[in-house]
Write a protein that holds these residues in place. Sequence first.
Motif, short mmCIF file in Angstrom:
data_model
loop_
_atom_site.label_atom_id
_atom_site.label_comp_id
_atom_site.label_asym_id
_atom_site.label_seq_id
_atom_site.Cartn_x
_atom_site.Cartn_y
_atom_site.Cartn_z
N LEU A 191 31.68 36.62 38.77
CA LEU A 191 31.47 36.00 40.07
C LEU A 191 32.32 34.75 40.20
O LEU A 191 32.30 33.87 39.32
CB LEU A 191 30.00 35.64 40.24
N ASN A 192 33.08 34.66 41.29
CA ASN A 192 33.83 33.44 41.60
C ASN A 192 32.82 32.39 42.08
O ASN A 192 32.17 32.56 43.10
CB ASN A 192 34.88 33.72 42.68
N THR A 193 32.70 31.30 41.33
CA THR A 193 31.67 30.31 41.63
C THR A 193 31.91 29.59 42.95
O THR A 193 30.97 29.06 43.55
CB THR A 193 31.59 29.28 40.50
N GLU A 194 33.13 29.58 43.43
CA GLU A 194 33.44 28.88 44.67
C GLU A 194 33.30 29.79 45.89
O GLU A 194 32.64 29.44 46.86
CB GLU A 194 34.86 28.30 44.61
N THR A 195 33.92 30.96 45.82
CA THR A 195 33.91 31.85 46.99
C THR A 195 32.77 32.87 46.94
O THR A 195 32.50 33.53 47.93
CB THR A 195 35.24 32.62 47.07
N LYS A 196 32.11 32.99 45.77
CA LYS A 196 31.05 33.97 45.56
C LYS A 196 31.56 35.41 45.64
O LYS A 196 30.78 36.35 45.77
CB LYS A 196 29.90 33.78 46.56
N GLU A 197 32.87 35.58 45.54
CA GLU A 197 33.45 36.92 45.54
C GLU A 197 33.47 37.47 44.12
O GLU A 197 33.42 36.73 43.13
CB GLU A 197 34.88 36.88 46.10
N VAL A 198 33.54 38.78 44.02
CA VAL A 198 33.57 39.44 42.72
C VAL A 198 35.01 39.46 42.18
O VAL A 198 35.94 39.84 42.90
CB VAL A 198 33.02 40.87 42.82
N ASN A 244 28.29 30.82 33.80
CA ASN A 244 28.23 30.44 35.21
C ASN A 244 28.92 31.45 36.12
O ASN A 244 28.76 31.41 37.34
CB ASN A 244 28.84 29.05 35.42
N GLN A 245 29.67 32.37 35.52
CA GLN A 245 30.34 33.40 36.31
C GLN A 245 29.76 34.80 36.06
O GLN A 245 30.33 35.79 36.49
CB GLN A 245 31.85 33.40 35.99
N ILE A 302 27.59 38.06 36.48
CA ILE A 302 27.22 38.80 37.69
C ILE A 302 25.93 39.58 37.43
O ILE A 302 25.56 39.84 36.29
CB ILE A 302 28.35 39.77 38.10
#
Length: 297
Positions: A208-215, A265-266, A268
Amino acid sequence: MIDNMNELRSFIIVAQTNSFTKAAARLGVSTSALSHSMRKLEEQLKIKLFNRTTRSVSTTEAGEQLFKQLFPLFESIEDNINALSTFRNTLNGTLRINGADHAFMYAIWDKLLVFMQKYPEVKLELTSDMKFTDIVAGRFDAGIRLGKEVDQDMIAVRISDDMQMALMATPHYLEQHGIPQSINELTQHECICVRMPTSEGIFLWEFLNTETKEVIKFMPSGKLTVNNNFLAKQACLSHLGLALMPKDRMINELATGKVVELLANQAIHYDGYHLYYPSRRQHSPLFKAFVDILKVT
């Protein structure tokens, strides 16, 4: 006129298993006796029901049509007979369930124990399989898989919480190779790859991208490729590299420090397991009792 209705029941079991040997074992008879019984049924109907070779058995077009007509009828009879057991405050019968080993062992095992204790006369047959299985073709009562998306004629019931993934390695491996601080640094490490049985491709790691919340998708690479998470876990514990798998597979090892979680933190998570089954099964008292215990309330 069929002389013995048991021959029709035997026919259904052979059609389900595509094997005289497996069907005979389930019925508790010899293979030769079962084969003779099926030939007798074919003679009575004056129709060839099975294609036989030295290696396999499969239904003919007529046999498959007969199976599709008979199976719901016998299933309905069984359900009605099982429903009578409610008059003595119990249920009996057999349920065949297909699912991944992780679902059985980590997500619903305690619920299965509750079900078996509550209904001691019920027989459960659990088939563990990593690949996607057609439960109708496989003659299963229900299947278990992640997510709720199923075919239109199926019902899906959530039976577990979300599945949390974790990237892990042993302290010994990290001492030798360093600790990755980002997804990009994973290219510098030995990754334990898992080949998926359905697609035969390598399981793609997702974070998980912690900034954009994209995979973020990452294709792992390493010297070792396995075809199941049992071997991936063993390889990880043997200090052979990084492994990505459901966190609960390593919960004890994480607690004791045998492995360390990386890039937490990343991490999923995926939608939890769902029990899916044909809509006609919802009318069975036995199956309803099974669903009631497994479902998340």
